[in-house]
Scaffold this motif. Structure first.
Motif, PDB file in Angstrom:
ATOM      1  N   LYS A 171       0.820  -1.210   0.000  1.00 10.19           N
ATOM      2  CA  LYS A 171       0.000   0.000   0.000  1.00 10.19           C
ATOM      3  C   LYS A 171       0.856   1.263   0.000  1.00 10.19           C
ATOM      4  CE  LYS A 171      -3.573   2.364   2.745  1.00 10.19           C
ATOM      5  NZ  LYS A 171      -4.340   2.317   4.017  1.00 10.19           N
ATOM      6  N   ILE A 172       1.854   1.293   0.869  1.00 13.77           N
ATOM      7  CA  ILE A 172       2.736   2.465   0.950  1.00 13.77           C
ATOM      8  C   ILE A 172       3.463   2.679  -0.377  1.00 13.77           C
ATOM      9  CG2 ILE A 172       4.842   3.371   2.033  1.00 13.77           C
ATOM     10  CD1 ILE A 172       3.921   1.963   4.632  1.00 13.77           C
ATOM     11  N   ALA A 173       3.925   1.583  -0.991  1.00 14.71           N
ATOM     12  CA  ALA A 173       4.642   1.688  -2.260  1.00 14.71           C
ATOM     13  C   ALA A 173       3.743   2.262  -3.347  1.00 14.71           C
ATOM     14  CB  ALA A 173       5.185   0.320  -2.666  1.00 14.71           C
ATOM     15  N   PHE A 174       2.531   1.770  -3.454  1.00 17.70           N
ATOM     16  CA  PHE A 174       1.597   2.309  -4.448  1.00 17.70           C
ATOM     17  C   PHE A 174       1.310   3.791  -4.193  1.00 17.70           C
ATOM     18  CE2 PHE A 174      -0.063  -2.013  -5.771  1.00 17.70           C
ATOM     19  CZ  PHE A 174       0.148  -1.833  -7.131  1.00 17.70           C
ATOM     20  N   GLU A 175       1.050   4.130  -2.948  1.00 15.74           N
ATOM     21  CA  GLU A 175       0.726   5.518  -2.610  1.00 15.74           C
ATOM     22  C   GLU A 175       1.899   6.453  -2.922  1.00 15.74           C
ATOM     23  OE1 GLU A 175      -0.338   5.221   1.486  1.00 15.74           O
ATOM     24  OE2 GLU A 175      -2.448   4.716   1.073  1.00 15.74           O
ATOM     25  N   THR A 176       3.115   5.995  -2.635  1.00 18.98           N
ATOM     26  CA  THR A 176       4.285   6.831  -2.892  1.00 18.98           C
ATOM     27  C   THR A 176       4.511   7.022  -4.384  1.00 18.98           C
ATOM     28  OG1 THR A 176       5.301   6.019  -0.849  1.00 18.98           O
ATOM     29  CG2 THR A 176       6.748   7.099  -2.438  1.00 18.98           C
ATOM     30  N   SER A 177       4.392   5.943  -5.154  1.00 16.50           N
ATOM     31  CA  SER A 177       4.566   6.059  -6.603  1.00 16.50           C
ATOM     32  C   SER A 177       3.540   7.013  -7.208  1.00 16.50           C
ATOM     33  CB  SER A 177       4.461   4.682  -7.264  1.00 16.50           C
ATOM     34  OG  SER A 177       5.643   3.940  -7.081  1.00 16.50           O
ATOM     35  N   LYS A 178       2.316   6.945  -6.723  1.00 17.82           N
ATOM     36  CA  LYS A 178       1.278   7.838  -7.230  1.00 17.82           C
ATOM     37  C   LYS A 178       1.574   9.288  -6.864  1.00 17.82           C
ATOM     38  CE  LYS A 178      -3.719   8.694  -7.123  1.00 17.82           C
ATOM     39  NZ  LYS A 178      -5.029   8.236  -6.578  1.00 17.82           N
ATOM     40  N   ALA A 179       1.964   9.529  -5.618  1.00 13.36           N
ATOM     41  CA  ALA A 179       2.226  10.898  -5.163  1.00 13.36           C
ATOM     42  C   ALA A 179       3.424  11.511  -5.864  1.00 13.36           C
ATOM     43  CB  ALA A 179       2.445  10.898  -3.646  1.00 13.36           C
ATOM     44  N   ALA A 180       4.441  10.701  -6.137  1.00 19.20           N
ATOM     45  CA  ALA A 180       5.679  11.215  -6.733  1.00 19.20           C
ATOM     46  C   ALA A 180       5.676  11.182  -8.255  1.00 19.20           C
ATOM     47  CB  ALA A 180       6.869  10.413  -6.221  1.00 19.20           C
ATOM     48  N   GLY A 181       4.713  10.455  -8.851  1.00 22.70           N
ATOM     49  CA  GLY A 181       4.668  10.343 -10.301  1.00 22.70           C
ATOM     50  C   GLY A 181       5.658   9.353 -10.861  1.00 22.70           C
ATOM     51  N   PHE A 182       6.021   8.321 -10.064  1.00 23.42           N
ATOM     52  CA  PHE A 182       6.952   7.301 -10.532  1.00 23.42           C
ATOM     53  C   PHE A 182       6.219   6.320 -11.447  1.00 23.42           C
ATOM     54  CE2 PHE A 182       9.080   7.566  -6.080  1.00 23.42           C
ATOM     55  CZ  PHE A 182       9.717   8.740  -6.433  1.00 23.42           C
ATOM     56  N   THR A 183       6.839   5.951 -12.556  1.00 21.52           N
ATOM     57  CA  THR A 183       6.271   4.907 -13.409  1.00 21.52           C
ATOM     58  C   THR A 183       6.829   3.533 -13.070  1.00 21.52           C
ATOM     59  OG1 THR A 183       7.952   5.312 -15.096  1.00 21.52           O
ATOM     60  CG2 THR A 183       5.846   6.480 -15.334  1.00 21.52           C
ATOM     61  N   CYS A 184       8.009   3.510 -12.432  1.00 20.89           N
ATOM     62  CA  CYS A 184       8.640   2.244 -12.070  1.00 20.89           C
ATOM     63  C   CYS A 184       9.543   2.503 -10.876  1.00 20.89           C
ATOM     64  CB  CYS A 184       9.458   1.713 -13.248  1.00 20.89           C
ATOM     65  SG  CYS A 184      10.359   0.189 -12.908  1.00 20.89           S
ATOM     66  N   MET A 185       9.318   1.789  -9.771  1.00 21.94           N
ATOM     67  CA  MET A 185      10.139   2.053  -8.589  1.00 21.94           C
ATOM     68  C   MET A 185      10.180   0.835  -7.660  1.00 21.94           C
ATOM     69  SD  MET A 185      12.136   4.284  -7.448  1.00 21.94           S
ATOM     70  CE  MET A 185      11.609   5.622  -8.533  1.00 21.94           C
ATOM     71  N   ALA A 186      11.382   0.502  -7.217  1.00 22.89           N
ATOM     72  CA  ALA A 186      11.568  -0.542  -6.216  1.00 22.89           C
ATOM     73  C   ALA A 186      11.794   0.116  -4.858  1.00 22.89           C
ATOM     74  CB  ALA A 186      12.753  -1.423  -6.576  1.00 22.89           C
ATOM     75  N   TYR A 187      11.098  -0.378  -3.833  1.00 22.69           N
ATOM     76  CA  TYR A 187      11.175   0.156  -2.474  1.00 22.69           C
ATOM     77  C   TYR A 187      11.735  -0.923  -1.546  1.00 22.69           C
ATOM     78  CZ  TYR A 187       7.798   3.572  -4.267  1.00 22.69           C
ATOM     79  OH  TYR A 187       7.156   4.544  -5.023  1.00 22.69           O
ATOM     80  N   ASP A 188      12.711  -0.542  -0.732  1.00 22.11           N
ATOM     81  CA  ASP A 188      13.274  -1.458   0.266  1.00 22.11           C
ATOM     82  C   ASP A 188      12.740  -1.082   1.643  1.00 22.11           C
ATOM     83  OD1 ASP A 188      14.678  -2.591  -1.778  1.00 22.11           O
ATOM     84  OD2 ASP A 188      16.575  -1.609  -1.301  1.00 22.11           O
ATOM     85  N   PHE A 189      12.031  -2.028   2.254  1.00 18.37           N
ATOM     86  CA  PHE A 189      11.368  -1.796   3.535  1.00 18.37           C
ATOM     87  C   PHE A 189      12.047  -2.556   4.665  1.00 18.37           C
ATOM     88  CE2 PHE A 189       7.854  -0.811   0.667  1.00 18.37           C
ATOM     89  CZ  PHE A 189       7.153   0.201   1.326  1.00 18.37           C
ATOM     90  N   LEU A 190      12.093  -1.912   5.836  1.00 18.71           N
ATOM     91  CA  LEU A 190      12.400  -2.563   7.100  1.00 18.71           C
ATOM     92  C   LEU A 190      11.272  -2.233   8.073  1.00 18.71           C
ATOM     93  CD1 LEU A 190      16.223  -1.789   7.530  1.00 18.71           C
ATOM     94  CD2 LEU A 190      15.196  -3.998   6.940  1.00 18.71           C
ATOM     95  N   TYR A 191      11.365  -2.805   9.274  1.00 14.14           N
ATOM     96  CA  TYR A 191      10.397  -2.481  10.325  1.00 14.14           C
ATOM     97  C   TYR A 191      11.048  -1.594  11.377  1.00 14.14           C
ATOM     98  CZ  TYR A 191       7.003  -5.929   8.653  1.00 14.14           C
ATOM     99  OH  TYR A 191       6.093  -6.620   7.902  1.00 14.14           O
TER     100      TYR A 191
END
Length: 351
Positions: free
Chosen positions: A273-293
């Motif tokens: 969810k966070i990845a989708f929301e960030t790509s939409k807000a930033a206008g990314f067409t392709c992006m890999a996100y590295d997550f930790l807790y």
């Protein structure tokens, strides 16, 4: 439709080798470009779009980045990767400011632009351990765990006085005993260059790939314990691919470990969810996100527009932005082509 492609062949990988045949299955014509030639801008005339997958090499960052920017912004042609997606690629300092501006959940990060400020923080405010990072580098090649003030000050001194070349930290640092003839030749070159510098003020030869030292800043990130793996979520259009990368043995780093779990049941959908929301807000067409807790909640540590394609293809399916699962493997290059061609067609329809 005519798509211009600058072929990429980086360390045995190539996205263009998959783009080209897939475009032909869509009845799209392809023009092979060499945008490093003097007639780069003339070559793109007649193209409806331009694609160039460039890597985190210093040479690519200084050539591809500016050439694609001119094509996109001044020739008004669609490009991949477009500026919104790529201007911060392999620049973790830039990513820190960008993601912070979008209110993306992040670990605490500190960027210092002066030796005095960084030293004062290391002595009086830092809570160890922390993580030191160069702004550039992939596969955890430029990341180190810092356990004490003395270690932090050592990194600060190097970043503001001498600089650090990429690929010279951790397991990538130079050995005292050469492991091959090629490495021995490099040692000999450095030795002879020393005398050239002393006698004639000749600058030593630099590595053909990593010739740009990092200096003039210091980047630290809070250390997040009890993370046995990180989670990579890659968003391409309305698709999110996910897998977990387990840490190297006796190490806190997961990137580059090769120990990957592709089971979608292990993926935290809050990260998707966070990845989708960030790509939409930033206008990314392709992006890999590295997550930790952090305290049980996902945080984004780094982002990258390009990646190892086989890892994405190994995922058994993907989620859409409604978090619905779709079975079936897919090459990321195919997803990129589908979205790029469709965006050009939409643009022609609305213009």
């Amino acid at each position: 439709m005519l798509i211009g492609i600058h072929p990429d062949h980086v360390w045995g990988t190539s996205f263009s080798d998959r783009w080209i045949p897939f475009l032909k299955t869509l009845d799209v014509d392809v023009k092979i470009l060499d945008l490093l030639r003097q007639d780069a801008l003339d070559q793109v005339k007649g193209c409806d779009g331009v694609m160039w997958r460039w890597a985190h090499r210093a040479q690519d960052k200084q050539s591809a980045k500016m050439i694609l920017y001119v094509i996109e912004k001044y020739l008004k042609l669609p490009v991949f990767p477009e500026t919104k997606t790529s201007w911060h690629f392999d620049e973790k300092v830039a990513q820190k400011y960008l993601l912070q501006s979008l209110d993306v959940p992040l670990p605490d990060q500190w960027v210092f632009w002066s030796h005095d400020d960084a030293s004062a923080w290391a002595k009086c405010q830092a809570k160890y351990p922390v993580v030191f990072k160069l702004s550039v580098g992939a596969g955890a090649s430029s990341v180190a765990k810092v356990d004490s003030c003395a270690e932090a000050l050592s990194f600060v001194d190097r970043m503001f006085k001498r600089g650090i070349f990429p690929m010279t930290m951790n397991e990538f640092r130079h050995r005292f005993i050469p492991a091959s003839r090629r490495e021995a030749k490099k040692f000999l070159c450095r030795f002879t260059d020393t005398f050239g510098y002393i006698a004639m003020n000749q600058y030593p030869r630099l590595d053909s790939e990593w010739w740009k030292p990092e200096m003039g800043y210091a980047l630290f990130q809070e250390f997040l314990p009890k993370n046995e793996y990180d989670t990579r979520i890659t968003v391409i259009g309305d698709r999110a691919f996910g897998f977990r990368r387990y840490n190297r043995p006796n190490d806190f780093r997961a990137s580059g470990s090769g120990n990957i779990d592709y089971n979608p049941a292990g993926i935290d959908l809050e990260m998707v969810k966070i990845a989708f929301e960030t790509s939409k807000a930033a206008g990314f067409t392709c992006m890999a996100y590295d997550f930790l807790y952090k305290d049980g909640k996902p945080v984004v540590c780094e982002i990258s527009y390009t990646f190892a394609d086989y890892a994405i293809h190994s995922c058994p399916g993907h989620w859409d932005s409604n978090l619905c699962w779709h079975d079936g493997q897919m090459w990321p290059e195919d997803a990129q082509i589908i979205d790029f061609v469709e965006s050009i067609r939409r643009g022609k329809t609305t213009s």
